[in-house]
Design a protein around this motif. Structure first.
Motif, PDB file in Angstrom:
ATOM      1  N   GLY A  88      17.718 -52.367  21.831  1.00  0.00           N
ATOM      2  CA  GLY A  88      16.911 -53.570  22.032  1.00  0.00           C
ATOM      3  C   GLY A  88      15.415 -53.350  21.930  1.00  0.00           C
ATOM      4  N   VAL A  89      14.975 -52.091  21.818  1.00  0.00           N
ATOM      5  CA  VAL A  89      13.538 -51.797  21.696  1.00  0.00           C
ATOM      6  C   VAL A  89      13.258 -51.296  20.281  1.00  0.00           C
ATOM      7  CG1 VAL A  89      11.584 -50.478  22.574  1.00  0.00           C
ATOM      8  CG2 VAL A  89      13.396 -51.208  24.137  1.00  0.00           C
ATOM      9  N   GLU A  90      12.557 -52.098  19.503  1.00  0.00           N
ATOM     10  CA  GLU A  90      12.258 -51.729  18.127  1.00  0.00           C
ATOM     11  C   GLU A  90      10.904 -51.031  18.037  1.00  0.00           C
ATOM     12  OE1 GLU A  90      12.498 -55.079  15.556  1.00  0.00           O
ATOM     13  OE2 GLU A  90      14.689 -55.226  15.687  1.00  0.00           O
ATOM     14  N   GLU A  91      10.732 -50.261  16.983  1.00  0.00           N
ATOM     15  CA  GLU A  91       9.444 -49.636  16.731  1.00  0.00           C
ATOM     16  C   GLU A  91       8.379 -50.714  16.602  1.00  0.00           C
ATOM     17  OE1 GLU A  91       7.311 -47.139  13.142  1.00  0.00           O
ATOM     18  OE2 GLU A  91       9.459 -46.848  13.504  1.00  0.00           O
ATOM     19  N   GLY A  92       7.231 -50.491  17.242  1.00  0.00           N
ATOM     20  CA  GLY A  92       6.152 -51.475  17.206  1.00  0.00           C
ATOM     21  C   GLY A  92       6.112 -52.366  18.432  1.00  0.00           C
ATOM     22  N   THR A  93       7.127 -52.267  19.307  1.00  0.00           N
ATOM     23  CA  THR A  93       7.142 -53.077  20.529  1.00  0.00           C
ATOM     24  C   THR A  93       5.978 -52.677  21.434  1.00  0.00           C
ATOM     25  OG1 THR A  93       9.559 -53.283  20.444  1.00  0.00           O
ATOM     26  CG2 THR A  93       8.490 -53.716  22.562  1.00  0.00           C
ATOM     27  N   SER A  94       5.277 -53.677  21.979  1.00  0.00           N
ATOM     28  CA  SER A  94       4.127 -53.434  22.847  1.00  0.00           C
ATOM     29  C   SER A  94       4.507 -53.520  24.313  1.00  0.00           C
ATOM     30  CB  SER A  94       3.012 -54.456  22.554  1.00  0.00           C
ATOM     31  OG  SER A  94       2.543 -54.312  21.229  1.00  0.00           O
ATOM     32  N   PHE A  95       3.797 -52.743  25.135  1.00  0.00           N
ATOM     33  CA  PHE A  95       4.033 -52.728  26.572  1.00  0.00           C
ATOM     34  C   PHE A  95       2.689 -52.803  27.297  1.00  0.00           C
ATOM     35  CE2 PHE A  95       7.621 -50.656  24.596  1.00  0.00           C
ATOM     36  CZ  PHE A  95       8.710 -51.175  25.277  1.00  0.00           C
ATOM     37  N   LEU A  96       2.669 -53.507  28.411  1.00  0.00           N
ATOM     38  CA  LEU A  96       1.431 -53.713  29.149  1.00  0.00           C
ATOM     39  C   LEU A  96       0.920 -52.430  29.769  1.00  0.00           C
ATOM     40  CD1 LEU A  96      -0.718 -55.644  30.326  1.00  0.00           C
ATOM     41  CD2 LEU A  96       0.850 -56.021  32.267  1.00  0.00           C
ATOM     42  N   ASP A  97       1.823 -51.645  30.392  1.00  0.00           N
ATOM     43  CA  ASP A  97       1.404 -50.440  31.103  1.00  0.00           C
ATOM     44  C   ASP A  97       2.552 -49.445  31.200  1.00  0.00           C
ATOM     45  OD1 ASP A  97       3.084 -51.573  33.037  1.00  0.00           O
ATOM     46  OD2 ASP A  97       1.408 -52.430  34.161  1.00  0.00           O
ATOM     47  N   GLY A 131      17.245 -29.506  18.342  1.00  0.00           N
ATOM     48  CA  GLY A 131      17.207 -30.625  17.398  1.00  0.00           C
ATOM     49  C   GLY A 131      17.292 -31.992  18.037  1.00  0.00           C
ATOM     50  N   LEU A 132      16.699 -32.157  19.218  1.00  0.00           N
ATOM     51  CA  LEU A 132      16.772 -33.428  19.931  1.00  0.00           C
ATOM     52  C   LEU A 132      15.669 -34.388  19.483  1.00  0.00           C
ATOM     53  CD1 LEU A 132      17.372 -32.024  23.533  1.00  0.00           C
ATOM     54  CD2 LEU A 132      19.088 -32.926  21.948  1.00  0.00           C
ATOM     55  N   PRO A 133      15.987 -35.653  19.286  1.00  0.00           N
ATOM     56  CA  PRO A 133      14.958 -36.635  18.907  1.00  0.00           C
ATOM     57  C   PRO A 133      14.053 -36.966  20.085  1.00  0.00           C
ATOM     58  CG  PRO A 133      17.026 -37.756  19.308  1.00  0.00           C
ATOM     59  CD  PRO A 133      17.323 -36.281  19.425  1.00  0.00           C
ATOM     60  N   ILE A 134      12.797 -37.275  19.796  1.00  0.00           N
ATOM     61  CA  ILE A 134      11.816 -37.598  20.830  1.00  0.00           C
ATOM     62  C   ILE A 134      11.189 -38.962  20.526  1.00  0.00           C
ATOM     63  CG2 ILE A 134       9.563 -36.951  21.781  1.00  0.00           C
ATOM     64  CD1 ILE A 134      10.289 -34.083  21.478  1.00  0.00           C
ATOM     65  N   ARG A 135      11.144 -39.814  21.529  1.00  0.00           N
ATOM     66  CA  ARG A 135      10.452 -41.095  21.387  1.00  0.00           C
ATOM     67  C   ARG A 135       8.949 -40.862  21.543  1.00  0.00           C
ATOM     68  NH1 ARG A 135      14.811 -42.015  24.610  1.00  0.00           N
ATOM     69  NH2 ARG A 135      13.564 -41.862  26.520  1.00  0.00           N
ATOM     70  N   VAL A 136       8.158 -41.493  20.682  1.00  0.00           N
ATOM     71  CA  VAL A 136       6.703 -41.361  20.743  1.00  0.00           C
ATOM     72  C   VAL A 136       6.087 -42.731  21.012  1.00  0.00           C
ATOM     73  CG1 VAL A 136       4.610 -40.917  19.392  1.00  0.00           C
ATOM     74  CG2 VAL A 136       6.519 -39.316  19.287  1.00  0.00           C
ATOM     75  N   PRO A 141      -2.780 -48.865  19.779  1.00  0.00           N
ATOM     76  CA  PRO A 141      -3.068 -50.282  20.051  1.00  0.00           C
ATOM     77  C   PRO A 141      -4.452 -50.451  20.681  1.00  0.00           C
ATOM     78  CG  PRO A 141      -1.700 -49.387  21.784  1.00  0.00           C
ATOM     79  CD  PRO A 141      -1.842 -48.289  20.763  1.00  0.00           C
ATOM     80  N   LYS A 142      -4.980 -51.671  20.629  1.00  0.00           N
ATOM     81  CA  LYS A 142      -6.276 -51.957  21.246  1.00  0.00           C
ATOM     82  C   LYS A 142      -6.157 -52.081  22.761  1.00  0.00           C
ATOM     83  CE  LYS A 142      -8.268 -54.229  17.185  1.00  0.00           C
ATOM     84  NZ  LYS A 142      -8.874 -55.488  16.650  1.00  0.00           N
ATOM     85  N   SER A 143      -4.957 -52.373  23.225  1.00  0.00           N
ATOM     86  CA  SER A 143      -4.706 -52.449  24.663  1.00  0.00           C
ATOM     87  C   SER A 143      -3.251 -52.095  24.923  1.00  0.00           C
ATOM     88  CB  SER A 143      -5.009 -53.849  25.205  1.00  0.00           C
ATOM     89  OG  SER A 143      -4.148 -54.813  24.611  1.00  0.00           O
ATOM     90  N   GLY A 144      -2.978 -51.637  26.141  1.00  0.00           N
ATOM     91  CA  GLY A 144      -1.607 -51.312  26.512  1.00  0.00           C
ATOM     92  C   GLY A 144      -1.036 -50.142  25.734  1.00  0.00           C
ATOM     93  N   TYR A 145       0.269 -50.211  25.454  1.00  0.00           N
ATOM     94  CA  TYR A 145       0.981 -49.140  24.785  1.00  0.00           C
ATOM     95  C   TYR A 145       1.878 -49.716  23.689  1.00  0.00           C
ATOM     96  CZ  TYR A 145      -0.492 -46.366  28.799  1.00  0.00           C
ATOM     97  OH  TYR A 145      -1.251 -45.734  29.746  1.00  0.00           O
ATOM     98  N   ARG A 146       2.101 -48.918  22.644  1.00  0.00           N
ATOM     99  CA  ARG A 146       2.966 -49.351  21.543  1.00  0.00           C
ATOM    100  C   ARG A 146       3.961 -48.249  21.226  1.00  0.00           C
ATOM    101  NH1 ARG A 146      -0.474 -50.126  17.028  1.00  0.00           N
ATOM    102  NH2 ARG A 146      -0.982 -52.195  17.844  1.00  0.00           N
ATOM    103  N   TYR A 147       5.240 -48.618  21.200  1.00  0.00           N
ATOM    104  CA  TYR A 147       6.303 -47.661  20.882  1.00  0.00           C
ATOM    105  C   TYR A 147       6.266 -47.330  19.399  1.00  0.00           C
ATOM    106  CZ  TYR A 147      11.020 -45.849  20.079  1.00  0.00           C
ATOM    107  OH  TYR A 147      12.089 -45.071  19.696  1.00  0.00           O
TER     108      TYR A 147
END
Length: 291
Positions: free
Chosen positions: A11-20, A100-105, A117-123
């Protein structure tokens, strides 16, 4: 202990933004509220957050030169002492590389990057630890460095989350990355390697890099078409890289009573590890190159 998830979060796609950082934690992207590396030395690192904490970080989008943790003054952001490969987060990243484990950035607004991002966080999607090295940082102290490579092309939508099945699978899962590929059962493979203490079942060699053991889980009957092998413990053996390649390319096989065919010796088999004789016969008939 935190319940770490490796790979994509449903349910979380690349480019999803988060407030904090709390929002990142709630979504399951990055559980640590302060640390930039999420994980531990036993299981590896599942996620990293880049937010300008280290001046030596370099973000090229599909490739990131990431600085490990430690030795940094939290107020001035300057390095005041050498980093150590034995620090929990740094060792966790080494484990992810070796296994060989994948890492989320995820990128934060404080990161000086064209992709932040200009504010918050972006997956930013899934990466792999391709390499590690050490060098003197801009502040004059030794730092642990990691080269992260995008698993998918930069700025493309991620595919299905990478799946792991400890109990194995009769029909190994597939993941849409840049092409359709068979996803190896990382957790099941690790269980087999741990059973043998990461020692090759053919030669007994144990490989260790900075205290992190390495071996490879080899499928006897290959997964995917046309072989259609199953991702089960009865179809996996623990090998060093050399014998893994030799086995996959048919240089040797495993015959009756576990005697090697094409090489001298016998396969070491743990009392708790059972192999499917049909898989062994299949490999000798279809993969082994006689002579």
């Amino acid at each position: 202990m935190a319940n770490y998830t490796f790979g994509g979060i449903e349910g979380v796609e690349e480019g999803t933004s988060f407030l904090d950082r709390k929002a990142l934690r709630m979504a399951g992207i990055h559980l640590a509220l302060v640390a930039g590396i999420d994980g531990n030395p036993e299981i590896g690192a599942s996620s990293v957050v880049l937010n300008g904490g280290y001046v030596d970080d370099s973000d090229l989008g599909d490739q990131i030169i990431y600085t490990g943790h430690g030795g940094n003054d939290p107020n001035s952001k300057k390095q005041v002492s050498d980093q150590s490969w034995d620090a929990p987060g740094n060792k966790a990243l080494l484990v992810s590389e070796m296994h060989g484990l994948p890492i989320r950035v995820t990128r934060g607004y404080k990161l000086k990057s064209n992709f932040s991002p200009k504010s918050g966080y972006r997956y930013g999607g899934l990466y792999r630890v391709a390499d590690h090295f050490e060098e003197k940082g801009k502040d004059g102290f030794m730092i642990c460095r990691y080269r992260l490579e995008k698993i998918e092309p930069f700025n493309t939508k991620p595919g299905d989350p990478i799946k792991t099945f400890s109990s194995g699978s009769d029909d190994p899962g597939k993941s849409q990355v840049t092409f359709l590929r068979t996803v190896r059962d990382t957790k099941l493979s690790r269980e087999i390697k741990e059973l043998y203490e990461y020692k090759c079942q053919v030669c007994g060699i144990e490989i260790s890099v900075r205290g992190v053991a390495y071996a490879e889980g080899a499928h006897i009957r290959p997964l995917g078409k046309p072989h259609n092998g199953k991702d089960k413990s009865t179809n996996i053996i623990c090998l060093c890289p050399n014998h893994h390649v030799m086995f996959d390319k048919g240089i040797f096989s495993i015959g009756k009573n576990l005697h090697l065919v094409g090489l001298k010796g016998k396969l070491n088999l743990h009392v708790d590890h059972k192999l499917d004789e049909d898989n062994l016969a299949y490999h000798e008939e279809h993969i082994y190159i006689e002579g």
